[in-house]
Design a protein around this motif. Structure first.
Motif, PDB file in Angstrom:
ATOM      1  N   PHE A 173      37.355  32.983  41.632  1.00 35.85           N
ATOM      2  CA  PHE A 173      37.758  34.375  41.867  1.00 35.85           C
ATOM      3  C   PHE A 173      37.531  34.999  40.595  1.00 35.85           C
ATOM      4  O   PHE A 173      36.855  36.015  40.436  1.00 35.85           O
ATOM      5  CB  PHE A 173      39.408  34.577  42.024  1.00 35.85           C
ATOM      6  N   HIS A 174      37.777  34.438  39.119  1.00 40.05           N
ATOM      7  CA  HIS A 174      37.364  35.181  37.915  1.00 40.05           C
ATOM      8  C   HIS A 174      35.888  35.079  37.728  1.00 40.05           C
ATOM      9  O   HIS A 174      35.299  35.829  36.986  1.00 40.05           O
ATOM     10  CB  HIS A 174      38.312  34.389  36.954  1.00 40.05           C
ATOM     11  N   LEU A 175      35.432  33.992  38.359  1.00 38.73           N
ATOM     12  CA  LEU A 175      33.920  33.936  38.085  1.00 38.73           C
ATOM     13  C   LEU A 175      33.306  35.115  39.006  1.00 38.73           C
ATOM     14  O   LEU A 175      32.125  35.560  38.431  1.00 38.73           O
ATOM     15  CB  LEU A 175      33.320  32.765  38.928  1.00 38.73           C
ATOM     16  N   ALA A 176      33.632  35.671  40.189  1.00 44.31           N
ATOM     17  CA  ALA A 176      33.015  36.901  40.659  1.00 44.31           C
ATOM     18  C   ALA A 176      33.729  38.225  40.072  1.00 44.31           C
ATOM     19  O   ALA A 176      32.918  39.293  40.251  1.00 44.31           O
ATOM     20  CB  ALA A 176      33.562  36.736  42.240  1.00 44.31           C
ATOM     21  N   GLN A 177      34.900  38.214  39.665  1.00 42.75           N
ATOM     22  CA  GLN A 177      35.702  39.488  39.134  1.00 42.75           C
ATOM     23  C   GLN A 177      35.425  39.679  37.678  1.00 42.75           C
ATOM     24  O   GLN A 177      35.554  40.799  37.182  1.00 42.75           O
ATOM     25  CB  GLN A 177      36.958  39.506  39.663  1.00 42.75           C
ATOM     26  N   THR A 178      35.276  38.391  37.097  1.00 39.56           N
ATOM     27  CA  THR A 178      35.189  38.696  35.578  1.00 39.56           C
ATOM     28  C   THR A 178      33.837  38.208  34.934  1.00 39.56           C
ATOM     29  O   THR A 178      33.233  39.177  34.079  1.00 39.56           O
ATOM     30  CB  THR A 178      36.581  38.084  34.864  1.00 39.56           C
ATOM     31  N   ILE A 206      30.845  37.164  35.868  1.00 39.91           N
ATOM     32  CA  ILE A 206      29.469  37.759  36.235  1.00 39.91           C
ATOM     33  C   ILE A 206      29.645  39.112  35.809  1.00 39.91           C
ATOM     34  O   ILE A 206      28.418  39.596  35.412  1.00 39.91           O
ATOM     35  CB  ILE A 206      29.097  37.266  37.744  1.00 39.91           C
ATOM     36  N   PRO A 207      30.280  39.969  36.261  1.00 40.41           N
ATOM     37  CA  PRO A 207      30.273  41.366  35.717  1.00 40.41           C
ATOM     38  C   PRO A 207      30.116  41.608  34.222  1.00 40.41           C
ATOM     39  O   PRO A 207      29.333  42.396  33.861  1.00 40.41           O
ATOM     40  CB  PRO A 207      31.603  42.090  36.432  1.00 40.41           C
ATOM     41  N   THR A 208      30.902  40.891  33.543  1.00 46.19           N
ATOM     42  CA  THR A 208      30.761  41.065  32.058  1.00 46.19           C
ATOM     43  C   THR A 208      29.553  40.491  31.387  1.00 46.19           C
ATOM     44  O   THR A 208      28.929  41.221  30.596  1.00 46.19           O
ATOM     45  CB  THR A 208      31.920  40.346  31.347  1.00 46.19           C
ATOM     46  N   ALA A 209      29.178  39.558  32.062  1.00 42.68           N
ATOM     47  CA  ALA A 209      27.836  39.083  31.502  1.00 42.68           C
ATOM     48  C   ALA A 209      26.617  39.736  31.911  1.00 42.68           C
ATOM     49  O   ALA A 209      25.744  40.008  31.318  1.00 42.68           O
ATOM     50  CB  ALA A 209      27.570  37.461  32.136  1.00 42.68           C
ATOM     51  N   MET A 210      26.713  40.536  33.164  1.00 42.39           N
ATOM     52  CA  MET A 210      25.576  41.366  33.380  1.00 42.39           C
ATOM     53  C   MET A 210      25.590  42.616  32.490  1.00 42.39           C
ATOM     54  O   MET A 210      24.665  43.240  32.059  1.00 42.39           O
ATOM     55  CB  MET A 210      25.915  41.715  34.799  1.00 42.39           C
ATOM     56  N   CYS A 211      26.979  42.985  31.975  1.00 42.27           N
ATOM     57  CA  CYS A 211      27.102  44.241  31.111  1.00 42.27           C
ATOM     58  C   CYS A 211      26.417  43.896  29.842  1.00 42.27           C
ATOM     59  O   CYS A 211      25.561  44.763  29.285  1.00 42.27           O
ATOM     60  CB  CYS A 211      28.447  44.613  30.813  1.00 42.27           C
ATOM     61  N   VAL A 212      26.676  42.568  29.425  1.00 39.59           N
ATOM     62  CA  VAL A 212      25.973  42.196  27.989  1.00 39.59           C
ATOM     63  C   VAL A 212      24.511  42.035  28.142  1.00 39.59           C
ATOM     64  O   VAL A 212      23.848  42.511  27.233  1.00 39.59           O
ATOM     65  CB  VAL A 212      26.525  40.812  27.589  1.00 39.59           C
ATOM     66  N   VAL A 213      24.255  41.453  29.337  1.00 34.33           N
ATOM     67  CA  VAL A 213      22.650  41.245  29.414  1.00 34.33           C
ATOM     68  C   VAL A 213      21.988  42.808  29.559  1.00 34.33           C
ATOM     69  O   VAL A 213      21.081  43.174  29.003  1.00 34.33           O
ATOM     70  CB  VAL A 213      22.346  40.711  30.526  1.00 34.33           C
ATOM     71  N   PHE A 214      22.848  43.630  30.294  1.00 32.58           N
ATOM     72  CA  PHE A 214      22.269  45.078  30.446  1.00 32.58           C
ATOM     73  C   PHE A 214      22.337  45.805  29.189  1.00 32.58           C
ATOM     74  O   PHE A 214      21.278  46.676  28.723  1.00 32.58           O
ATOM     75  CB  PHE A 214      23.166  45.735  31.238  1.00 32.58           C
TER      76      PHE A 214
END
Length: 276
Positions: free
Chosen positions: A115-120, A122-130
């Motif tokens: 649940f946290h992998l999908a909700q926390t 992955i989204p935050t890691a994508m924000c950092v990469v972005f």
């Protein structure tokens, strides 16, 4: 705890009485330690004990086989937790009025990280990469560099606030706090780096403009100003080139430390640091 008792049966023999009671319990299990949240494991228990009858007159014992003592519904499902282990033990107590029999069942519940992998994560890691996009943008895109970093920083702040709303307030740092803290700091530093590059490019353009104005009056002064302009431009390009390599390296190192150090170890390791 809520309970409901039904279907009571009694069988009496010589010097012996057997009682069968079916009781429906609705237990509550508070989250005691959240140091490794959301990679934590919780242990919840249920005790059955005598309050007014001493152990000489009433004694509780578990069946010898665990499968006979504790049985579960095969279709048991929980939103965030999953049952991984069960143990039974005696918890007899001593009081001034005598010894009292007690048995206890302990249930180990591991949190489901998907649940946290999908909700926390992955989204935050994508924000950092972005946020790394700013170092790949040309120096002319001044507004784009600041806009990307600022947008990502505000998004991470909102994600952090929403994730903490569902958690009890504690006085120690959880594993998810390290993740959000690093991600927010990392994005903030990318914004500072973008401001530094913009400042260097601004000085470079200012010296270049002065050089163009002095080219007819003083060629020597014009050449010096042009060299300064190129120096600041070179510093800006080197800073971007350095960050293009270091951003992914630093983030990968943090992910390794987070997975192998922060989320591992004892469940109460953060409390030990506070107590020391």
């Amino acid at each position: 705890m809520m309970h409901k008792t039904s279907n009571t049966g009694v069988r009496m023999e010589y010097h012996r009485m057997e009682t069968s009671v079916r009781t429906l319990l609705k237990n509550s299990c508070p989250l005691l330690v959240l140091c490794k949240y959301p990679h934590d494991s919780q242990i919840c228990g249920t005790k059955i004990s005598s309050i007014g009858i001493t152990q000489n007159n009433m004694e509780f014992q578990w069946f010898s086989r665990l499968s006979d003592a504790v049985r579960f519904n095969k279709n048991l499902q929980m939103p965030e937790l999953q049952l991984t282990a069960t143990t039974t033990q005696q918890c007899n107590g001593e009081r001034k009025s005598g010894n009292y029999s007690c048995i206890e069942a302990l249930f180990q519940l591991d949190r489901n990280v998907r649940f946290h992998l999908a909700q926390t994560y992955i989204p935050t890691a994508m924000c950092v990469v972005f946020s790394w996009i700013s170092v790949w943008l040309p120096e002319e895109f001044v507004e784009g560099r600041i806009f990307v970093s600022l947008t990502v920083f505000l998004t991470l702040s909102a994600e952090n606030s929403s994730a903490k709303e569902a958690l009890p307030k504690v006085s120690y740092i959880k594993a998810i706090d390290y993740w959000f803290g690093f991600s927010s700091t990392f994005v903030f530093l990318t914004m500072m780096q973008a401001l530094a590059v913009i400042s260097l490019e601004h000085k470079s353009r200012a010296f270049k403009k002065q050089s163009e104005l002095e080219i007819d009056n003083n060629r020597y002064q014009s050449m010096i100003l042009m060299l300064k302009s190129r120096k600041y431009h070179r510093y800006a390009r080197k800073l971007d080139s350095f960050c293009k390599v270091m951003y992914p390296v630093i983030f990968l190192i943090f992910m390794m430390v987070y997975y192998f150090v922060i989320t591992e170890g004892a469940e109460d390791k953060c409390l030990r640091k506070v107590w020391k």
